[in-house]
Scaffold this motif. Structure first.
Motif, short mmCIF file in Angstrom:
data_model
loop_
_atom_site.label_atom_id
_atom_site.label_comp_id
_atom_site.label_asym_id
_atom_site.label_seq_id
_atom_site.Cartn_x
_atom_site.Cartn_y
_atom_site.Cartn_z
N VAL A 1 24.86 -0.37 29.92
CA VAL A 1 24.83 0.22 28.58
C VAL A 1 23.43 0.77 28.33
O VAL A 1 22.44 0.24 28.85
CB VAL A 1 25.20 -0.81 27.48
CG1 VAL A 1 26.66 -1.19 27.58
CG2 VAL A 1 24.32 -2.04 27.58
N ARG B 1 23.24 6.42 17.41
CA ARG B 1 23.35 7.88 17.34
C ARG B 1 24.07 8.38 16.09
O ARG B 1 23.56 9.23 15.36
CB ARG B 1 24.07 8.37 18.60
CG ARG B 1 24.27 9.87 18.66
CD ARG B 1 24.99 10.23 19.95
NE ARG B 1 25.03 11.65 20.19
CZ ARG B 1 25.50 12.20 21.31
NH1 ARG B 1 25.97 11.42 22.27
NH2 ARG B 1 25.49 13.50 21.46
N LYS B 2 25.25 7.84 15.83
CA LYS B 2 26.06 8.34 14.71
C LYS B 2 25.37 8.11 13.38
O LYS B 2 25.37 8.98 12.50
CB LYS B 2 27.43 7.65 14.73
CG LYS B 2 28.42 8.24 13.75
CD LYS B 2 28.74 9.69 14.11
CE LYS B 2 29.77 10.29 13.17
NZ LYS B 2 30.05 11.70 13.47
N TYR C 1 30.29 -3.58 15.62
CA TYR C 1 29.61 -2.76 16.62
C TYR C 1 29.24 -3.59 17.84
O TYR C 1 28.47 -3.17 18.68
CB TYR C 1 28.35 -2.11 16.04
CG TYR C 1 28.64 -1.14 14.94
CD1 TYR C 1 29.06 0.14 15.23
CD2 TYR C 1 28.51 -1.51 13.60
CE1 TYR C 1 29.34 1.05 14.21
CE2 TYR C 1 28.78 -0.62 12.59
CZ TYR C 1 29.18 0.67 12.90
OH TYR C 1 29.45 1.55 11.89
N ASP D 1 20.73 13.88 20.82
CA ASP D 1 20.96 13.72 22.25
C ASP D 1 19.83 12.95 22.91
O ASP D 1 18.85 12.58 22.27
CB ASP D 1 21.20 15.07 22.95
CG ASP D 1 19.98 15.99 22.86
OD1 ASP D 1 18.87 15.48 22.67
OD2 ASP D 1 20.16 17.21 22.98
N THR E 1 21.78 7.30 34.60
CA THR E 1 22.84 6.30 34.71
C THR E 1 22.72 5.57 36.04
O THR E 1 22.73 6.20 37.09
CB THR E 1 24.22 6.95 34.61
OG1 THR E 1 24.29 7.72 33.40
CG2 THR E 1 25.31 5.89 34.59
N TYR F 1 18.87 1.95 30.61
CA TYR F 1 20.11 1.25 30.89
C TYR F 1 19.83 -0.19 31.34
O TYR F 1 18.88 -0.46 32.07
CB TYR F 1 20.89 1.97 31.99
CG TYR F 1 21.57 3.22 31.54
CD1 TYR F 1 22.84 3.19 30.97
CD2 TYR F 1 20.93 4.46 31.67
CE1 TYR F 1 23.46 4.36 30.55
CE2 TYR F 1 21.55 5.63 31.25
CZ TYR F 1 22.82 5.57 30.70
OH TYR F 1 23.43 6.73 30.28
N THR G 1 22.67 -0.15 20.92
CA THR G 1 23.01 0.76 22.00
C THR G 1 22.96 2.19 21.46
O THR G 1 23.09 2.41 20.26
CB THR G 1 24.41 0.46 22.55
OG1 THR G 1 25.37 0.60 21.49
CG2 THR G 1 24.49 -0.95 23.10
N PHE G 2 22.75 3.14 22.35
CA PHE G 2 22.59 4.52 21.92
C PHE G 2 23.80 5.04 21.13
O PHE G 2 23.63 5.70 20.10
CB PHE G 2 22.32 5.42 23.13
CG PHE G 2 22.06 6.85 22.78
CD1 PHE G 2 20.91 7.23 22.11
CD2 PHE G 2 22.98 7.84 23.10
CE1 PHE G 2 20.66 8.54 21.77
CE2 PHE G 2 22.75 9.16 22.76
CZ PHE G 2 21.58 9.52 22.10
N PRO G 3 25.05 4.78 21.57
CA PRO G 3 26.20 5.27 20.79
C PRO G 3 26.24 4.72 19.37
O PRO G 3 26.63 5.42 18.43
CB PRO G 3 27.41 4.79 21.61
CG PRO G 3 26.89 4.66 22.99
CD PRO G 3 25.48 4.17 22.83
N VAL G 4 25.83 3.44 19.20
CA VAL G 4 25.83 2.83 17.86
C VAL G 4 24.79 3.50 16.98
O VAL G 4 25.04 3.85 15.82
CB VAL G 4 25.56 1.31 17.97
CG1 VAL G 4 25.31 0.72 16.59
CG2 VAL G 4 26.74 0.61 18.63
#
Length: 328
Positions: free
Chosen positions: A143, A71-72, A129, A86, A218, A105, A66-69
């Protein structure tokens, strides 16, 4: 040649092609070619970090890409916490290799990654995660998935195309080879784009314009009529300029910075009114209720069967000038 034509050419060349095996005389893709503009060098660094992270996540069955996972970890690899990754960055990469990267998504309940326990390593328990399961996920929740789609001869249904699937297990050597192949494909696509770009055109600007079509929206957004205006992925322009000045790869390239006073908008009238269906469609799809003076003048000239050349600034609504006559 339009950006879509150039993208299509690159896609056709890459579609179904297999990267060549790396021989003694084949150039390495560790660094971008020296002939590339700084923009593509910077984007290639981001792609390599993204490629590495997604490959690592894909090799771990308990990690959903997923993007949040992702990204960091990408930000940590790039060592630029002040410049977060971004959606626009990923969209620009997808504009170059649209067939290779999947970015969109999907319903959260389609991500079937819920381990019974967190994996343990020599350093202790690794953070999980995995997506939460059970009542924590609403049936309408989505997601943002970010994954590579490798060429395959296997036919998938429309439902399967929109569903998240776990990748096959791979050895460390196979994983490293896959990362190199993806890097090669990105380099090949950029080289073809730069070569096909007409003289006087900025290939980086073409990529940025094309990337707008690849920014995920979204699902279920209530304010769909103004979704374009509602999405803001970039910081304010003064902040971007200051960040550029501080970046080592761009330092010293800004010779002068000027700010101009805003100009009042000028609207024009169409000589032949639009059909109600077209006017309604433009309003719903693009929030267009009026035409700028240059749009009205060009559309009127086309309705008189005149040849028209439009030369205005980026994002000034040139596409509408040909779309309205086509719809008519």
């Amino acid at each position: 040649m339009e950006i879509n034509d150039m993208k299509r050419k690159a896609s056709e060349d890459l579609e179904g092609s297999q990267p060549k095996k790396k021989g003694r005389n084949q150039a390495s893709t560790e660094e971008a070619p020296r002939s590339w503009p700084p923009y593509f060098e910077h984007l290639y660094k981001t792609f390599k970090a993204l490629n590495t992270v997604i490959a690592f996540c894909s090799s771990r069955k308990h990690l959903a890409t997923t993007f949040p996972v992702v990204r960091k970890s990408v930000e940590n690899l790039l060592k630029r916490p002040s410049r977060p990754l971004d959606l626009g960055d990923v969209a620009e990469i997808k504009a170059i290799i649209p067939e290779l990267l999947r970015f969109g998504y999907i319903p959260a309940d389609q991500v079937k990654i819920n381990p019974s326990e967190e994996p343990k390593t020599k350093r202790g328990t690794s953070p999980s995660y995995a997506l939460p399961s059970g009542p924590l996920l609403d049936e309408d929740e989505h997601v943002l998935i970010l994954e590579f789609v490798e060429s395959t001869k296997k036919t998938r249904s429309a439902e399967q195309e929109n569903a998240y699937s776990l990748p096959p297990s791979m050895t460390a050597a196979a994983l490293k080879k896959l990362i190199e192949q993806r890097n090669n494909r990105f380099v090949q696509a950029v080289n073809e784009l730069i070569e096909a770009c007409p003289e006087g055109e900025d290939a980086s600007e073409l990529v940025k314009q094309a990337s707008r079509d690849h920014i995920p929206i979204t699902p279920g957004r209530k304010d769909s009529s103004s979704v374009t205006n509602a999405i803001t992925f970039r910081p304010p322009m003064p902040q971007i300029i200051e960040e550029l000045k501080s970046e080592e790869w761009y330092r010293g390239q800004i010779v002068e910075h000027r700010s101009f006073e805003k100009k009042e908008v000028q609207f024009g009238e169409l000589s032949v009114p639009l059909a109600d269906s077209i006017a309604e469609g433009l309003q719903k799809a693009r929030s267009i209720t009026n035409f700028y003076s240059h749009q009205a003048a060009a559309i009127n000239a086309i309705s008189e069967r005149k040849n028209v050349i439009v030369s205005t600034a980026t994002a000034s609504g040139k596409s509408v000038i040909y779309q309205v006559p086509v719809l008519r």
